[in-house]
Motif scaffolding. Structure first.
Motif, PDB file in Angstrom:
ATOM      1  N   THR A 171     -52.084 -21.665  82.912  1.00  0.00           N
ATOM      2  CA  THR A 171     -52.608 -20.097  82.068  1.00  0.00           C
ATOM      3  C   THR A 171     -53.944 -20.065  82.119  1.00  0.00           C
ATOM      4  O   THR A 171     -54.872 -20.752  81.290  1.00  0.00           O
ATOM      5  CB  THR A 171     -52.250 -20.405  80.540  1.00  0.00           C
ATOM      6  N   GLN A 172     -53.897 -18.370  82.176  1.00  0.00           N
ATOM      7  CA  GLN A 172     -55.498 -18.008  82.293  1.00  0.00           C
ATOM      8  C   GLN A 172     -55.802 -18.281  80.806  1.00  0.00           C
ATOM      9  O   GLN A 172     -56.831 -17.986  79.716  1.00  0.00           O
ATOM     10  CB  GLN A 172     -55.765 -17.426  82.526  1.00  0.00           C
ATOM     11  N   PHE A 173     -54.773 -17.742  79.832  1.00  0.00           N
ATOM     12  CA  PHE A 173     -55.182 -17.663  78.226  1.00  0.00           C
ATOM     13  C   PHE A 173     -55.349 -19.376  77.691  1.00  0.00           C
ATOM     14  O   PHE A 173     -54.949 -20.488  78.531  1.00  0.00           O
ATOM     15  CB  PHE A 173     -54.142 -17.096  77.710  1.00  0.00           C
ATOM     16  N   HIS A 174     -55.351 -19.203  76.057  1.00  0.00           N
ATOM     17  CA  HIS A 174     -55.551 -20.914  75.440  1.00  0.00           C
ATOM     18  C   HIS A 174     -54.229 -20.820  74.794  1.00  0.00           C
ATOM     19  O   HIS A 174     -53.854 -20.251  73.579  1.00  0.00           O
ATOM     20  CB  HIS A 174     -57.068 -20.502  74.484  1.00  0.00           C
ATOM     21  N   PRO A 175     -53.337 -21.501  75.257  1.00  0.00           N
ATOM     22  CA  PRO A 175     -52.201 -21.643  74.376  1.00  0.00           C
ATOM     23  C   PRO A 175     -52.495 -22.395  72.939  1.00  0.00           C
ATOM     24  O   PRO A 175     -51.949 -22.314  72.173  1.00  0.00           O
ATOM     25  CB  PRO A 175     -51.176 -23.024  75.035  1.00  0.00           C
ATOM     26  N   GLU A 176     -53.106 -23.255  73.238  1.00  0.00           N
ATOM     27  CA  GLU A 176     -53.943 -24.353  72.064  1.00  0.00           C
ATOM     28  C   GLU A 176     -54.807 -23.266  70.833  1.00  0.00           C
ATOM     29  O   GLU A 176     -55.081 -23.523  69.718  1.00  0.00           O
ATOM     30  CB  GLU A 176     -54.849 -25.245  72.000  1.00  0.00           C
ATOM     31  N   LYS A 177     -55.038 -21.813  70.840  1.00  0.00           N
ATOM     32  CA  LYS A 177     -55.765 -21.082  70.272  1.00  0.00           C
ATOM     33  C   LYS A 177     -54.339 -19.781  70.032  1.00  0.00           C
ATOM     34  O   LYS A 177     -55.167 -19.118  69.180  1.00  0.00           O
ATOM     35  CB  LYS A 177     -57.044 -20.766  70.536  1.00  0.00           C
ATOM     36  N   SER A 178     -53.511 -19.531  70.377  1.00  0.00           N
ATOM     37  CA  SER A 178     -52.115 -18.721  70.220  1.00  0.00           C
ATOM     38  C   SER A 178     -51.407 -19.037  69.336  1.00  0.00           C
ATOM     39  O   SER A 178     -50.446 -18.338  69.339  1.00  0.00           O
ATOM     40  CB  SER A 178     -51.658 -18.291  71.531  1.00  0.00           C
ATOM     41  N   GLY A 179     -51.634 -19.381  68.132  1.00  0.00           N
ATOM     42  CA  GLY A 179     -50.896 -19.690  66.987  1.00  0.00           C
ATOM     43  C   GLY A 179     -49.124 -20.231  67.754  1.00  0.00           C
ATOM     44  O   GLY A 179     -49.181 -21.056  68.168  1.00  0.00           O
ATOM     45  N   ASP A 180     -48.521 -19.843  67.229  1.00  0.00           N
ATOM     46  CA  ASP A 180     -46.804 -20.178  67.356  1.00  0.00           C
ATOM     47  C   ASP A 180     -46.084 -20.052  68.827  1.00  0.00           C
ATOM     48  O   ASP A 180     -45.723 -20.943  68.971  1.00  0.00           O
ATOM     49  CB  ASP A 180     -45.990 -19.683  65.797  1.00  0.00           C
ATOM     50  N   ALA A 181     -47.425 -18.553  69.437  1.00  0.00           N
ATOM     51  CA  ALA A 181     -46.741 -18.900  70.378  1.00  0.00           C
ATOM     52  C   ALA A 181     -47.418 -19.673  71.357  1.00  0.00           C
ATOM     53  O   ALA A 181     -45.931 -20.300  72.310  1.00  0.00           O
ATOM     54  CB  ALA A 181     -46.822 -16.933  70.471  1.00  0.00           C
ATOM     55  N   GLY A 182     -48.241 -19.693  71.354  1.00  0.00           N
ATOM     56  CA  GLY A 182     -49.145 -21.008  72.276  1.00  0.00           C
ATOM     57  C   GLY A 182     -48.539 -22.161  72.023  1.00  0.00           C
ATOM     58  O   GLY A 182     -48.134 -23.331  72.912  1.00  0.00           O
ATOM     59  N   ALA A 183     -48.346 -22.627  70.670  1.00  0.00           N
ATOM     60  CA  ALA A 183     -47.613 -23.593  69.866  1.00  0.00           C
ATOM     61  C   ALA A 183     -46.344 -24.002  70.590  1.00  0.00           C
ATOM     62  O   ALA A 183     -45.750 -25.062  71.148  1.00  0.00           O
ATOM     63  CB  ALA A 183     -47.004 -24.172  68.594  1.00  0.00           C
ATOM     64  N   GLN A 184     -45.115 -22.930  70.880  1.00  0.00           N
ATOM     65  CA  GLN A 184     -43.889 -23.288  71.746  1.00  0.00           C
ATOM     66  C   GLN A 184     -43.842 -23.211  73.043  1.00  0.00           C
ATOM     67  O   GLN A 184     -43.344 -23.691  73.775  1.00  0.00           O
ATOM     68  CB  GLN A 184     -43.130 -21.373  71.755  1.00  0.00           C
ATOM     69  N   LEU A 185     -45.124 -23.307  73.544  1.00  0.00           N
ATOM     70  CA  LEU A 185     -45.499 -22.595  75.047  1.00  0.00           C
ATOM     71  C   LEU A 185     -46.001 -24.177  75.717  1.00  0.00           C
ATOM     72  O   LEU A 185     -45.201 -24.877  76.231  1.00  0.00           O
ATOM     73  CB  LEU A 185     -46.299 -20.778  75.841  1.00  0.00           C
ATOM     74  N   LEU A 186     -46.204 -25.087  74.458  1.00  0.00           N
ATOM     75  CA  LEU A 186     -47.017 -26.401  74.455  1.00  0.00           C
ATOM     76  C   LEU A 186     -45.612 -27.261  74.686  1.00  0.00           C
ATOM     77  O   LEU A 186     -46.075 -28.031  75.796  1.00  0.00           O
ATOM     78  CB  LEU A 186     -48.091 -26.243  73.835  1.00  0.00           C
ATOM     79  N   ARG A 187     -44.746 -26.628  73.501  1.00  0.00           N
ATOM     80  CA  ARG A 187     -43.983 -27.651  73.525  1.00  0.00           C
ATOM     81  C   ARG A 187     -42.691 -27.767  74.821  1.00  0.00           C
ATOM     82  O   ARG A 187     -42.347 -28.299  75.513  1.00  0.00           O
ATOM     83  CB  ARG A 187     -42.373 -27.220  72.397  1.00  0.00           C
ATOM     84  N   ASN A 188     -42.776 -25.995  75.352  1.00  0.00           N
ATOM     85  CA  ASN A 188     -42.040 -26.400  76.545  1.00  0.00           C
ATOM     86  C   ASN A 188     -42.351 -27.082  77.628  1.00  0.00           C
ATOM     87  O   ASN A 188     -41.557 -26.999  78.683  1.00  0.00           O
ATOM     88  CB  ASN A 188     -41.543 -24.747  77.449  1.00  0.00           C
ATOM     89  N   TRP A 189     -43.572 -27.101  77.957  1.00  0.00           N
ATOM     90  CA  TRP A 189     -44.397 -27.616  78.667  1.00  0.00           C
ATOM     91  C   TRP A 189     -43.972 -29.229  78.598  1.00  0.00           C
ATOM     92  O   TRP A 189     -43.426 -29.664  79.931  1.00  0.00           O
ATOM     93  CB  TRP A 189     -46.360 -27.504  79.005  1.00  0.00           C
ATOM     94  N   ILE A 190     -43.573 -29.159  77.777  1.00  0.00           N
ATOM     95  CA  ILE A 190     -43.429 -30.374  77.280  1.00  0.00           C
ATOM     96  C   ILE A 190     -42.058 -31.352  77.395  1.00  0.00           C
ATOM     97  O   ILE A 190     -42.003 -32.645  77.820  1.00  0.00           O
ATOM     98  CB  ILE A 190     -44.286 -31.939  75.624  1.00  0.00           C
ATOM     99  N   ALA A 191     -40.954 -30.807  77.768  1.00  0.00           N
ATOM    100  CA  ALA A 191     -39.962 -30.774  77.475  1.00  0.00           C
ATOM    101  C   ALA A 191     -39.802 -30.910  78.794  1.00  0.00           C
ATOM    102  O   ALA A 191     -38.584 -31.628  78.754  1.00  0.00           O
ATOM    103  CB  ALA A 191     -38.740 -29.414  77.024  1.00  0.00           C
ATOM    104  N   THR A 192     -40.354 -30.219  79.729  1.00  0.00           N
ATOM    105  CA  THR A 192     -40.210 -31.109  81.439  1.00  0.00           C
ATOM    106  C   THR A 192     -40.550 -32.492  82.175  1.00  0.00           C
ATOM    107  O   THR A 192     -40.172 -32.863  82.928  1.00  0.00           O
ATOM    108  CB  THR A 192     -41.141 -30.073  81.835  1.00  0.00           C
ATOM    109  N   LEU A 193     -41.892 -33.184  80.778  1.00  0.00           N
ATOM    110  CA  LEU A 193     -41.915 -34.270  81.642  1.00  0.00           C
ATOM    111  C   LEU A 193     -41.294 -35.538  81.098  1.00  0.00           C
ATOM    112  O   LEU A 193     -40.370 -35.588  80.604  1.00  0.00           O
ATOM    113  CB  LEU A 193     -43.356 -34.520  80.366  1.00  0.00           C
TER     114      LEU A 193
END
Length: 211
Positions: free
Chosen positions: A189-211
């Protein structure tokens, strides 16, 4: 199943605490590391990055980060690049007339955004493609960007031999640039999920779900 392990790659680029905390909150065991084997063996590798492209590449090469990324991807092991951590995955970056070779996982040039106001700083929406896993549930949300450079032209041709990457776009001041890529085990991502509030948190959860 257990909790997936994520290594956040420490190669001297910026404040990594917020990335570590965000990934922990999203449900992973996180290690901040510059160790080759630790970074290689984690379930997921997060490559952060802030600042100048050339400095990031120099820091990455110093800890053999480019080789860690390449070796993980060769084995189909997930990698997530963020901000300059995404940019260094492309073939090269051009800043102030200086060209620097990147990791060359994707063809393309990181160059200055052609907009009236640069840096592009603040919240912005993205155009996520059909079938995205990364943006599942947050396709219409806004994410936090802070950057002056980006990839303005996606040049990878797969000719149907392999599954084409999913490319997400964003726009700032009339200029379009790549906001995210999903390409097999390599997401960024070009943006910062870790600074993107709830939306960024969900995006990180989406990635972690693939691990």
């Amino acid at each position: 199943m257990g909790t997936p392990s994520v290594a956040v790659l420490d190669y001297g680029s910026g404040n990594l605490r917020s990335a570590v905390r965000a990934v922990e909150r999203a449900g992973a065991d996180v290690t901040l590391t510059s160790d080759f084997d630790t970074a290689l063996e984690a379930d997921g590798l997060l490559v952060p990055g802030v600042g100048a492209y050339a400095a990031c590449m120099a820091g990455l090469r110093e800890i053999k980060g480019d080789r860690i990324i390449g070796r993980r991807l060769a084995g189909g092991r997930p990698v997530l690049g963020i901000c300059v951590g995404m940019q260094i995955l492309f073939a090269r970056g051009v800043e102030h007339g200086v060209e620097t070779d990147g990791c060359d996982e994707w063809p393309g040039v990181v160059e200055r955004i052609q907009a009236p106001v640069v840096p592009h700083m603040g919240w912005n929406t993205v155009e996520a493609p059909e079938g995205t896993q990364l943006f599942a549930g947050v396709e219409g949300e806004r994410f936090y960007f802070v950057h002056s450079y980006g990839v303005r032209d996606w040049t990878l041709q797969t000719n149907d031999r392999t599954k084409a990457p999913l490319v997400t776009w964003a726009e700032h001041g009339g200029d379009r640039f790549v906001a995210a890529v999903e390409n097999g085990p390599l997401w960024a991502t070009q943006f910062h999920p870790e600074k993107s509030g709830d939306a960024g948190a969900q995006l990180l959860r989406n990635w972690i779900a693939t691990l």
